[in-house]
Design an enzyme around this catalytic site. Structure first.
Site, short mmCIF file in Angstrom:
data_model
loop_
_atom_site.label_atom_id
_atom_site.label_comp_id
_atom_site.label_asym_id
_atom_site.label_seq_id
_atom_site.Cartn_x
_atom_site.Cartn_y
_atom_site.Cartn_z
CE LYS A 24 -2.06 -1.16 3.96
NZ LYS A 24 -1.63 -1.99 4.05
NE ARG A 42 -5.48 1.93 11.46
CZ ARG A 42 -4.08 1.16 10.65
NH1 ARG A 42 -3.91 -0.25 10.44
NH2 ARG A 42 -2.72 1.77 10.66
NE ARG A 100 9.87 -4.82 5.16
CZ ARG A 100 8.61 -5.12 5.07
NH1 ARG A 100 7.38 -4.61 3.44
NH2 ARG A 100 7.79 -5.36 5.69
NE ARG A 132 8.77 -0.69 9.59
CZ ARG A 132 8.10 -0.65 8.42
NH1 ARG A 132 7.91 -0.18 7.93
NH2 ARG A 132 6.27 -1.38 9.51
NE ARG A 157 1.98 -4.29 11.24
CZ ARG A 157 2.75 -4.29 10.17
NH1 ARG A 157 3.87 -4.06 9.92
NH2 ARG A 157 2.17 -3.24 9.24
#
Length: 196
Positions: free
Chosen positions: A13, A88, A127, A139, A150
């Site tokens: 996104k 959301r 990643r 991260r 998530r």
């Protein structure tokens, strides 16, 4: 042109949002960025949000909706905007519809990036690997456990927006497993006619 993006975490996104901002010249409105900006500006809504966040609580829907309402009144949103991270939930989508109706506007299109969840996990692993190979820092939320959490939240809270917007005739599914450029081209094919 008012656009909403749906898709699980890692669906791309952010990448596609940057493409839309560049191509169509509309701002990307991220709820996190807007909350921080409202807090920094010290607006009444921002002060309310700050007190809630300082207490370590999640900002409730009505406060987020008020911040969005404040933001979309700014001049750069006149030609439209892309919503990122809102709505959301179906309750938030209903709030958004009410805000837009007051302004004589409505959501034009909801783009759902459809992806294979197992492939998303592979993307995440790649990643992490690439970041480490470049000597970068991974991260804190880039790990499989956080990702699984998530994904669960997305399925439970956000996925019900798919039938909600399909019922309004606004949902446009896009195959998010294609190459980035191909996904962008599919999105352009949806947005170009709306942009006129």
């Amino acid at each position: 042109m008012i656009v909403i993006f749906l898709g699980p975490p890692g669906a791309g996104k952010g990448t596609q949002a940057a493409h839309i901002v560049d191509r169509y010249g509309i701002p990307q409105l991220s709820t996190g960025d807007m909350l921080r900006a409202a807090v920094k500006a010290g607006t009444p809504v921002g002060q309310k949000a700050k007190a809630i966040m300082d207490a370590g609580n999640l900002v409730p829907d009505d406060v987020v909706a008020a911040i969005i309402e404040e933001r979309i009144e700014q001049d750069d949103c006149a030609p439209g905007f892309l919503l990122d991270g809102f709505p959301r939930t179906v309750a938030q989508a209903e709030m958004l519809d009410q805000i837009l109706v007051k302004k004589g506007r409505s959501v034009d299109v909801v783009i759902e990036l459809q992806v294979d969840e197992a492939a998303l996990l592979d993307r995440l692993r790649n990643r992490i690997k690439e970041t480490l190979e470049k000597g970068g820092e991974v991260r804190a939320d880039d790990n499989e456990e956080t990702f699984a959490k998530r994904l669960g939240v997305y399925r439970e809270q956000t996925a019900p927006l798919i039938p909600f917007y399909a019922g309004q005739g606004k949902l446009r599914p896009v195959d998010g497993m294609k190459a980035v450029e191909a996904v962008s081209a599919d999105i352009d094919a949806i947005l170009d006619p709306i942009q006129g």
